[in-house]
Design a protein around this motif. Structure first.
Motif, PDB file in Angstrom:
ATOM      1  N   ASN A   1       1.974   2.019  -3.424  1.00 48.61           N
ATOM      2  CA  ASN A   1       1.541   2.812  -3.761  1.00 48.61           C
ATOM      3  C   ASN A   1       0.788   3.691  -3.568  1.00 48.61           C
ATOM      4  O   ASN A   1       0.981   4.285  -5.166  1.00 48.61           O
ATOM      5  CB  ASN A   1       0.104   1.533  -4.077  1.00 48.61           C
TER       6      ASN A   1
ATOM      7  N   ASP B   1      -6.519   0.026  -1.081  1.00 49.00           N
ATOM      8  CA  ASP B   1      -5.981  -0.682  -1.264  1.00 49.00           C
ATOM      9  C   ASP B   1      -5.969  -1.333   0.180  1.00 49.00           C
ATOM     10  O   ASP B   1      -6.716  -2.806   1.254  1.00 49.00           O
ATOM     11  CB  ASP B   1      -5.044   0.329  -1.087  1.00 49.00           C
ATOM     12  N   THR B   2      -4.678  -1.936   0.742  1.00 52.48           N
ATOM     13  CA  THR B   2      -4.239  -2.862   1.374  1.00 52.48           C
ATOM     14  C   THR B   2      -4.184  -3.027   3.124  1.00 52.48           C
ATOM     15  O   THR B   2      -4.208  -3.629   3.722  1.00 52.48           O
ATOM     16  CB  THR B   2      -3.345  -4.333   0.993  1.00 52.48           C
TER      17      THR B   2
ATOM     18  N   ALA C   1       1.079  -0.948   0.225  1.00 44.90           N
ATOM     19  CA  ALA C   1       0.551   0.079   0.000  1.00 44.90           C
ATOM     20  C   ALA C   1       0.670   1.438   0.227  1.00 44.90           C
ATOM     21  O   ALA C   1       0.459   2.085  -0.491  1.00 44.90           O
ATOM     22  CB  ALA C   1      -0.841   0.005   1.145  1.00 44.90           C
TER      23      ALA C   1
END
Length: 365
Positions: free
Chosen positions: A258, A334-335, A255
């Motif tokens: 990103n 996202d994560t 994340a």
């Protein structure tokens, strides 16, 4: 939710295996689209054609235009349909792999992945990371299955620049820590289930292999030598990390990567280089044991992975820009939500600045 582990139907790693590509791919189709870069084609085509011999196959080479975007995916779908291709082969690096997997998915065709570098864990995964045409992260495309076959010719991988292998180590470095975070939060993995014991064991083995063989592999590749350490790291970067991240799950490190793609200066750096710094940020966010953080810092510095924002080209830190990175990392799609505690953009901002401070402190020692 069931425990699920995903993997390619077959993983093959060895010296000179590129010559057997036609034999392997011929099990899936007879009109094979080979997606590669123009320079990559020059390196691999002679060996592929030598290995093909008189086999009843048609090999159709297509050039990759550089970005795994929906524009590029749709262009290739159109060209492959027009050519009547029945199998997709992606030869090259992570973005070529992800593009080949996406094209095969949308066309309903089998896919063979052939890494020429060990710079990411993309080859084995049922996942394509989609970017805009300008290279900014857009989304994860989760696929219903891993590639049919992953073929790694270690002779080719060993000839790639050492920085690419190191980038793969940076990507693989995150695997265990993200899987551990997902296990602690009981989060789902990337294949729609919970983490199996096997996936967690592979993720841990990936980290241990990097610590044991990473420096030796880095030095050997600089000398253009394919030692056992290099072979072990290629497997860690490609297979152990590929299965470990996908079946273990993603959390903070990717994340953060990103989010960092929103800063233009970072575009000159490889995926794994940004993920390595993201791993440090995740460990700071977790308030991990200092001995563990020091081990990761030492490893990164020994092999040349980034440990500071300056190492990622961000020479002048703009607080508003870093907060934008933090907000993007905390996006709903996202994560960071897989971390075992609530995470806010303010938390991520502080962790980025804290990781950068640690990196600068240890580099100055």
């Amino acid at each position: 939710m069931a425990n699920i582990i995903g993997s390619p139907s077959r993983y093959i790693q060895g010296k000179g295996e590129i010559k057997k590509l036609s034999s392997y791919a011929g099990n899936y189709g007879k009109k094979i689209c080979i997606l590669t870069s123009e320079s990559g084609r020059k390196r691999v085509e002679p060996a592929i054609l030598e290995g093909k011999g008189d086999a009843d196959l048609q090999l159709i080479f297509k050039n990759f235009n550089g970005e795994c975007s929906m524009t590029e995916i749709n262009r290739l779908i159109g060209e492959c349909k027009e050519a009547g291709c029945d199998t997709i082969v992606g030869i090259g690096g992570g973005k070529i792999h992800d593009t080949a997997k996406a094209v095969a998915y949308y066309m309903g065709l089998p896919v063979v992945i052939v890494p020429t570098i060990a710079s990411t864990d993309a080859p084995c995964s049922a996942l394509s990371v989609i970017y805009s045409d300008e290279g900014v992260f857009e989304k994860y495309l989760f696929l219903p299955a891993s590639p049919n076959l992953v073929l790694v010719d270690t002779d080719i991988v060993c000839k790639a620049p050492a920085r690419l292998l190191v980038s793969g180590m940076g990507d693989a470095l995150a695997t265990y820590f993200e899987a551990r975070a997902c296990q602690r939060s009981n989060a789902g993995n990337c294949v729609g289930g919970k983490i199996t014991l096997a996936a967690m064991a592979l993720a841990k083995l990936c980290y241990e292999t990097l610590l044991e063989s990473g420096v030796g592999a880095y030095l050997a590749v600089q000398a253009k030598a394919c030692t056992k350490a290099v072979e072990h790291v290629i497997e860690a970067n490609t297979y152990l990390s590929g299965i470990g991240f996908e079946s273990g799950g993603l959390a903070g490190a990717h994340a953060i990567h990103n989010g960092l793609t929103a800063i233009p200066e970072t575009h000159a750096f490889y995926h794994g280089e940004k993920v390595a710094f993201g791993t440090l940020v995740q460990l700071v966010l977790e308030n991990a044991d200092m001995e563990e953080i020091e081990t990761v810092l030492d490893f990164c510095m020994e092999v040349g992975l980034p440990t500071t924002l300056a190492d990622l080209g961000i020479k002048e830190v703009n607080p508003d820009q870093i907060m934008e990175v933090a907000k993007l990392a905390c996006s709903e799609n996202d994560t960071l939500g897989n971390m075992p505690f609530e995470v806010t953009p303010e938390d991520v901002y502080a962790a980025i600045m804290g990781a950068d401070a640690l990196g600068r402190y240890y580099a100055a020692e």
